[in-house]
Design a protein around this motif. Structure first.
Motif, mmCIF file in Angstrom:
data_model
loop_
_atom_site.group_PDB
_atom_site.id
_atom_site.type_symbol
_atom_site.label_atom_id
_atom_site.label_comp_id
_atom_site.label_asym_id
_atom_site.label_seq_id
_atom_site.Cartn_x
_atom_site.Cartn_y
_atom_site.Cartn_z
ATOM 1 N N GLN A 167 4.014 53.175 -41.013
ATOM 2 C CA GLN A 167 5.431 53.243 -41.315
ATOM 3 C C GLN A 167 6.277 52.719 -40.149
ATOM 4 N N LEU A 168 5.857 53.041 -38.928
ATOM 5 C CA LEU A 168 6.589 52.542 -37.759
ATOM 6 C C LEU A 168 6.559 51.019 -37.725
ATOM 7 N N ALA A 169 5.397 50.445 -38.030
ATOM 8 C CA ALA A 169 5.277 48.990 -38.015
ATOM 9 C C ALA A 169 6.138 48.360 -39.119
ATOM 10 N N LYS A 170 6.123 48.976 -40.312
ATOM 11 C CA LYS A 170 6.912 48.436 -41.421
ATOM 12 C C LYS A 170 8.410 48.525 -41.138
ATOM 13 N N SER A 171 8.824 49.582 -40.477
ATOM 14 C CA SER A 171 10.254 49.779 -40.215
ATOM 15 C C SER A 171 10.752 48.972 -39.028
ATOM 16 N N GLY A 177 3.077 43.140 -31.258
ATOM 17 C CA GLY A 177 2.017 43.276 -30.272
ATOM 18 C C GLY A 177 1.709 44.710 -29.879
ATOM 19 N N SER A 178 2.396 45.684 -30.490
ATOM 20 C CA SER A 178 2.119 47.087 -30.180
ATOM 21 C C SER A 178 0.710 47.458 -30.645
ATOM 22 N N ARG A 179 0.093 48.395 -29.945
ATOM 23 C CA ARG A 179 -1.284 48.805 -30.232
ATOM 24 C C ARG A 179 -1.330 50.285 -30.605
ATOM 25 N N HIS A 180 -2.136 50.596 -31.629
ATOM 26 C CA HIS A 180 -2.357 51.987 -32.024
ATOM 27 C C HIS A 180 -3.777 52.378 -31.651
ATOM 28 N N LEU A 181 -3.924 53.245 -30.676
ATOM 29 C CA LEU A 181 -5.241 53.760 -30.289
ATOM 30 C C LEU A 181 -5.458 55.041 -31.092
ATOM 31 N N TRP A 182 -6.010 54.862 -32.311
ATOM 32 C CA TRP A 182 -6.004 55.948 -33.293
ATOM 33 C C TRP A 182 -6.913 57.105 -32.897
ATOM 34 N N TRP A 188 0.959 52.115 -27.914
ATOM 35 C CA TRP A 188 1.312 51.394 -26.690
ATOM 36 C C TRP A 188 2.084 50.132 -27.067
ATOM 37 N N SER A 189 3.167 49.916 -26.351
ATOM 38 C CA SER A 189 4.058 48.794 -26.635
ATOM 39 C C SER A 189 4.104 47.840 -25.440
ATOM 40 N N PRO A 190 4.253 46.538 -25.698
ATOM 41 C CA PRO A 190 4.359 45.585 -24.573
ATOM 42 C C PRO A 190 5.623 45.768 -23.746
ATOM 43 N N ILE A 191 6.629 46.475 -24.312
ATOM 44 C CA ILE A 191 7.848 46.777 -23.562
ATOM 45 C C ILE A 191 8.234 48.228 -23.828
ATOM 46 N N ALA A 192 9.023 48.801 -22.926
ATOM 47 C CA ALA A 192 9.465 50.187 -23.098
ATOM 48 C C ALA A 192 10.546 50.247 -24.170
ATOM 49 N N VAL A 193 10.325 51.065 -25.199
ATOM 50 C CA VAL A 193 11.299 51.221 -26.280
ATOM 51 C C VAL A 193 11.381 52.696 -26.669
ATOM 52 N N ARG A 194 12.482 53.054 -27.300
ATOM 53 C CA ARG A 194 12.631 54.387 -27.888
ATOM 54 C C ARG A 194 12.518 54.241 -29.402
ATOM 55 N N ILE A 195 11.670 55.044 -30.007
ATOM 56 C CA ILE A 195 11.475 54.947 -31.450
ATOM 57 C C ILE A 195 11.960 56.224 -32.126
#
Length: 258
Positions: A167-171, A177-182, A188-195
């Motif tokens: 859902q985060l990816a779709k929105s 390039g973000s990675r989900h270490l399930w 993990w994101s290539p840049i610092a962001v607030r979600i």
């Protein structure tokens, strides 16, 4: 051993914080630094002959850690550096070296923490029996997290499962390039962001429509098919979801039969 997950999590958080400090300064921040020094009375050296001297600083400082640049800026403002002409802003290469020097202790601290984390994970992987496949995968994904941190990635969320990440990816909450270490539920994101996870979780809490009897029968036929020789964790998770969907549809079948 009981405190091991907490210790690993604390180490990873500390490494992530140090990695953020070592993130490269942006063009805007570099420009503000030079303009701030100029507004304080320091001048750009006449030996810089470029038409736009500030752009020269942006080019030279683009890989300099933002934390080091900020510390160098404050010290220059306060006149805390010795053996420099305080009337002039240091040349681009000099300022880059000063900013990098300000981050030496941070780099050394991060290396020590990364080595400690690797030592703990190596110890865990050697002592656990092979039947602990999931734990082995968690260790390997911890190592992957370290690799991402070294490349400048930032951990932006914890406790994120497959559904929430999708859902985060779709929105478009996450950069490309973000990675989900399930296995360790981290993003993990290539840049610092607030979600905005609360909005996503509210959406996920909405109950999906019930599975129709026809769809349940189709899913049951799929489950009856023989498994492949090697089943991945994602496939097992999907299989569990399919079973849950079929079980949820069974009362509907009974009601229709009645």
């Amino acid at each position: 051993m009981n405190n091991l997950p907490a210790k690993l999590s604390t180490l990873q958080q500390e490494i992530s914080a140090l990695t953020e400090q070592l993130a490269p300064a942006g063009a805007d921040e570099i420009g503000q630094c030079i303009e701030g020094l100029m507004s304080g009375g320091m001048r750009i050296s006449e030996t810089i002959t470029a038409a736009n001297p500030v752009e020269e600083y942006r080019l030279s400082l683009r890989n300099v850690p933002v934390h080091g640049l900020r510390r160098a800026y404050v010290k220059l403002k306060r006149g805390e550096y010795e053996n420099i002409n305080k009337a002039f802003i240091p040349l681009p290469a000099e300022l880059a070296a000063m900013a990098n020097a300000e981050c030496r202790l941070i780099r050394e601290d991060r290396i020590r923490k990364q080595e400690t984390l690797r030592a703990i994970e190596d110890s865990v992987s050697r002592t656990l029996p092979s039947s602990h496949g999931l734990m082995d995968l968690r260790v390997s994904q911890r190592e992957r997290a370290i690799e991402l941190a070294e490349k400048g990635f930032v951990r932006v969320a914890e406790g994120v499962d497959h559904l929430e990440f999708a859902q985060l990816a779709k929105s478009r909450e996450l950069p490309a390039g973000s990675r989900h270490l399930w296995a360790i539920d981290e993003v993990w994101s290539p840049i610092a962001v607030r979600i905005n996870r609360s909005r996503i979780q509210t959406k996920l809490n909405v109950q999906p429509p019930p599975v129709s009897p026809e769809r349940a029968a189709e899913l049951a036929r799929m489950l009856a098919l023989p498994d492949v020789s090697e089943v991945t964790a994602e496939q097992m998770a999907y299989r569990g979801k399919v079973k849950a969907d079929i079980e949820a549809a069974e009362p509907v079948d009974e009601e229709r039969a009645a």
